[in-house]
Design a protein around this motif. Structure first.
Motif, short mmCIF file in Angstrom:
data_model
loop_
_atom_site.label_atom_id
_atom_site.label_comp_id
_atom_site.label_asym_id
_atom_site.label_seq_id
_atom_site.Cartn_x
_atom_site.Cartn_y
_atom_site.Cartn_z
N SER A 119 -3.55 2.10 11.67
CA SER A 119 -3.60 2.68 10.24
C SER A 119 -2.48 2.57 9.58
CB SER A 119 -4.33 4.27 10.41
OG SER A 119 -3.24 4.76 11.04
N GLU A 120 -1.44 2.37 10.06
CA GLU A 120 0.00 2.43 9.43
C GLU A 120 0.30 1.13 8.61
OE1 GLU A 120 3.34 3.87 7.73
OE2 GLU A 120 1.96 4.94 8.82
N ASP A 121 -0.20 -0.11 9.40
CA ASP A 121 -0.05 -1.43 8.96
C ASP A 121 -0.63 -1.85 7.68
OD1 ASP A 121 0.97 -3.85 8.53
OD2 ASP A 121 0.27 -4.63 10.35
N VAL A 122 -0.04 -2.21 6.49
CA VAL A 122 -0.58 -2.83 5.31
C VAL A 122 -1.36 -4.06 5.40
CG1 VAL A 122 1.41 -4.13 4.40
CG2 VAL A 122 -0.24 -3.14 3.05
N SER A 455 4.38 5.19 -1.36
CA SER A 455 4.31 6.66 -1.14
C SER A 455 4.02 6.91 0.29
CB SER A 455 3.54 7.52 -1.93
OG SER A 455 2.34 7.20 -1.86
N GLY A 456 3.92 7.74 0.87
CA GLY A 456 3.35 8.20 2.20
C GLY A 456 2.09 7.87 2.34
N GLU A 491 -3.56 11.28 8.11
CA GLU A 491 -2.29 10.74 8.96
C GLU A 491 -2.93 9.53 9.92
OE1 GLU A 491 1.31 9.82 9.99
OE2 GLU A 491 0.53 11.32 8.36
N ASP A 492 -4.00 9.45 10.68
CA ASP A 492 -4.58 8.37 11.18
C ASP A 492 -5.77 7.58 11.10
OD1 ASP A 492 -6.32 10.58 11.40
OD2 ASP A 492 -6.26 10.98 13.57
N ALA A 541 -9.36 1.74 9.18
CA ALA A 541 -8.85 1.64 10.37
C ALA A 541 -8.46 3.11 10.97
CB ALA A 541 -7.49 0.99 10.41
N LYS A 542 -8.71 3.27 12.00
CA LYS A 542 -8.69 4.75 12.68
C LYS A 542 -8.11 4.76 14.17
CE LYS A 542 -10.00 9.07 13.61
NZ LYS A 542 -9.10 10.18 12.88
#
Length: 783
Positions: A119-122, A455-456, A491-492, A541-542
């Motif tokens: 979930s973090e990766d663009v 941003s975040g 967040e996830d 994405a989770k």
């Protein structure tokens, strides 16, 4: 008014103070402790903040942070123990990190915690393939194969039974860019497609991108498979060896100058031909073998400069020699790849990294036949086809701060195409036939991209690539915009979207559909124009980090223009038409368009003793050619409505590993005749000019294929494989013995169909299958 002026001055002063805050950079390389192997993809982050970066494929990292008396940085990577380091950040610093590999049991327990959350990766539509996972999964005849593991991923379809070829999101096999240490590999298969040429013992990383392509990639429509070879152990001599049913392999690596210069040599060869040769008749000798050789040298010149030299050399050879009282016959089929890459890394500053590469690639196919008679009559035929590239490439990584990671560069490629050359010599001919032709082309590109953490919640990878292609005095310039966007819902949990335009300036002509080496690489020309695709994708994405698994869901739509195919009845061996005029490959092809769309689901479990994944693909792929199928749309041969893969690896303990794979796929779409008739030709008038059955000549059978191309579906494909490994560690050697079973329940999957006509004239559809249940065993040693 005075109040507004005061507020303005206050904010201006605050902005100046904020911008004037001193920042410093920490940069260096991340390597494996014990071998000094470069570690790409290591996450470097400041805990409890959004400041983070990753090491590039050479292990280099750079992170710029505000000055502080105490800054903590964490270095985390899958399979390695996380390290925390504290810095007094009052100046720019160089800091090289050595990460410790975890023990097998530790790795099993915490592997998910060391991977960047999906979930973090663009970047979407990207899959990293673990080399250790490749070695765990059971394979045909025990030959561990990166390509077979890629086929188990959603959005990737296998070609046919046992084949290592793959089709990505409706694209053909030529639409996959396969790169080994930056060198393009044009034919990546051995044994007519059943095995790939990539020896896992020599590989360090494997990455597959199916969509949302970054601007640094280009030249193909459907996917990029980027593989990096190991650099070689800089501290001690080490290696791996293995013996299997059909081949043996050996890998050696070690220092030439300790801690500065190292080498890697890895070889593999089949030996069935050597085993059966003594049992063949003296007058009839034949066989088949293939081999691979990977080699690499790297040298650390100083803190700012490093040099890498690497190469791959492989060949397949089939031969048959017969002798009799009248003479001798020889038949051969050979094909092979050769690549060489020279790379120079240079650090201009602690924020600017540069790599310059000189790259050579060569692929060649040779079909030969020779007849020699004692009477003095001789005949020889030699058919050759191939492609050779010379290229130069320069790329820069610029990391001004943790919010931006900028890549830019340029590349130039000089192509030499030999689409097909036939040389015929005979003592009976007054002249020999030689239609050898060389086609030259230039392909150039320039790109820039930025991975921007807005941003975040928001993160964007946007870029532009400009490609230039020159052939036969024709000049083409095309922009290729790219963008990938990520929005964090929680967040996830994240929502992702991407767009990519791709251009491809070469084609692979195939009338077999199974990736034989007789397929021809040809350049895009005015009569066979370049291909273009536009792809959009949307996904979710989770991550479930506490439970150790993640889920990805993606939908995509891809439009392909100017795809190429053979005209009806054309073949790569067509040389002359019925009037005796020479036929070129451009006369044999026609262009059309294609559409592919669908949805993919990937569920991965990364933590615990049991790991694996479930992949599902629902897709449609259609083609349309004005000169084929009466101009109507038809399903591509590799269209597959449903595709399922289930993979599991269970680490029972340090001494035993169990693994299995189960796959299911809708059958390929093929064209079969609806009816078969006996055909007769009028042989001339009978006496008295009376026509009748007696003056008709039987000329064979005629098949009626109807009006719809690829209207028949082969039977569904499904198969279960199982493997068990026993590990035994000695003082300096680790031994692995593996037993594998391919196609456990002996499913008779179709390879091809044909029509059989019995004595009564009844027609029956017959299926040919290749592989029943096949057991295998391998011994491996690591020292």
């Amino acid at each position: 008014m005075q109040k507004h002026k005061s507020l303005f001055l206050f904010f201006l002063l605050a902005a100046l103070v904020g911008s004037a805050q001193q920042k410093y950079t920490i940069s260096g390389y991340v390597n494996e402790k014990g071998s000094l192997e470069n570690l790409p993809g290591v996450t470097i982050y400041q805990p409890n903040t959004k400041n983070a970066t990753t090491s590039n494929i050479y292990g280099f990292y750079s992170i710029t942070l505000p000055a502080a008396d105490s800054v903590t940085l964490s270095f985390a990577f899958i399979g390695f123990t996380t390290q925390n380091h504290v810095f007094k950040l009052n100046k720019d610093q160089t800091f090289n990190v050595l990460l410790n590999a975890q023990s097998e049991l530790q790795e099993v327990e915490i592997v998910a915690k060391k991977n960047e959350p999906v979930s973090e990766d663009v970047q979407m539509s990207k899959i990293d393939i673990s080399i250790e996972k490749v070695k765990d999964i059971p394979a045909l005849l025990g030959e561990k194969d990166v390509m077979k593991v890629i086929q188990l991923m959603p959005g990737v379809q296998k070609g046919s039974e046992g084949s290592s070829g793959f089709y990505v999101r409706g694209g053909g096999p030529d639409q996959n860019l396969i790169i080994l240490d930056e060198a393009t590999v044009y034919n990546a298969f051995h044994l007519f497609g059943f095995f790939s040429l990539f020896n896992g013992d020599a590989l360090k990383s494997v990455e597959l991108t199916k969509g949302g392509f970054p601007a640094r990639y280009g030249g193909r429509l459907s996917s990029v498979l980027d593989m990096q070879m190991k650099d070689g152990n800089k501290e001690k001599i080490s290696g791996e060896a293995g013996i299997g049913l059909i081949s043996s392999r050996l890998t050696l690596e070690g220092p030439l100058i300790k801690n500065k210069c190292s080498f890697l040599v890895s070889g593999r060869r089949t030996y069935a031909d050597a085993l059966i040769y003594p049992f063949l008749p003296k007058d009839s000798k034949g066989g088949y073998y293939f081999y691979d050789l990977n080699a690499k040298i790297n040298y650390v010149l100083n803190d700012k400069d490093r040099i890498y030299l690497s190469g791959y050399f492989g060949k397949d050879k089939f031969y048959l020699n017969n002798k009799d009282g009248g003479g001798e016959d020889k038949v051969g089929l050979n094909w092979g790849n050769a690549t060489a890459t020279a790379r120079w890394n240079h650090l201009f500053t602690n924020k600017l990294f540069c790599n310059t590469s000189l790259i050579f690639t060569d692929y060649k196919l040779i079909i030969s036949a020779e007849e020699k008679y004692k009477s003095g009559d001789n005949f020889s035929l030699r058919y050759t086809s191939g492609i050779r590239d010379y290229s130069i490439k320069t790329g820069f990584d610029y990391i001004p701060n943790p919010q931006h990671y900028i890549k830019f560069g340029l590349q130039g490629i000089y192509h030499q195409f030999r689409p097909g050359a036939i040389v015929i010599k005979s003592s009976s001919f007054d002249e020999n036939l030689d239609n050898t032709k060389l086609i030259e082309a230039f392909e150039n590109s320039i790109f820039v991209e930025d991975d921007w953490k807005i941003s975040g919640r928001w993160r964007l990878n946007a870029g532009i690539r400009a490609s230039n292609y020159i052939v036969r005095k024709e000049n083409y310039i095309n922009p290729e915009p790219r963008a990938s966007l990520r929005f964090k819902i929680k967040e996830d949990l994240s929502l992702k979207a991407s767009y990519a335009m791709m251009n491809q300036y070469m084609h692979l002509l195939s009338n077999t559909g199974i990736g034989l080496p007789t397929d021809l690489w040809v350049p895009a020309t005015k009569n066979a124009p370049f291909m273009r695709s536009q792809q959009v994708a949307l996904g979710l994405a989770k991550d479930f980090l506490k439970k150790g698994y993640d889920i990805s869901l993606e939908g995509y739509y891809k439009k392909m223009d100017r795809v190429l195919g053979y005209r009806e009845g054309a073949s790569f061996l067509s040389v002359f038409n019925g009037e005796g005029n020479e036929i070129t490959w451009e006369d044999n092809v026609t262009s059309g368009q294609g559409w592919s769309y669908g949805a993919e689901v990937l569920i991965r479990k990364n933590e615990g003793k049991f790991t694996g994944w479930i992949g599902y693909t629902l897709s449609w792929t259609q083609l349309q050619f004005d000169e084929l199928n009466f101009g109507k749309k038809f399903y591509a041969r590799y269209d597959r409505r449903h595709d399922i893969s289930v993979v599991g690896v269970y680490h029972v303990n340090k001494r035993m590993t169990l693994s299995f794979t189960w796959v299911y796929g809708t059958g390929n779409a093929i064209t079969l005749p609806l009816n078969t008739y006996n055909a007769y030709a009028y042989a001339g008038p009978m006496s008295g000019n009376v026509q009748g059955p007696s003056n008709q000549m039987d000329v064979g059978t005629v098949q009626d294929f109807g009006q719809q191309r690829n209207a028949f579906r082969m039977s569904a494909y499904h198969r279960l494989d199982f493997g068990v490994q026993w590990h035994k560690k000695f003082k300096h050697v680790e031994r692995v013995f593996e037993i594998g079973i391919y196609n456990v329940y002996s499913r008779q999957n179709p390879y091809f169909y044909y029509i059989e006509i019995d004595q009564n004239g009844n027609q029956k559809l017959m299926q040919v299958s290749l592989f029943p249940i096949i057991p295998s065993f391998t011994w491996s040693w690591k020292f």
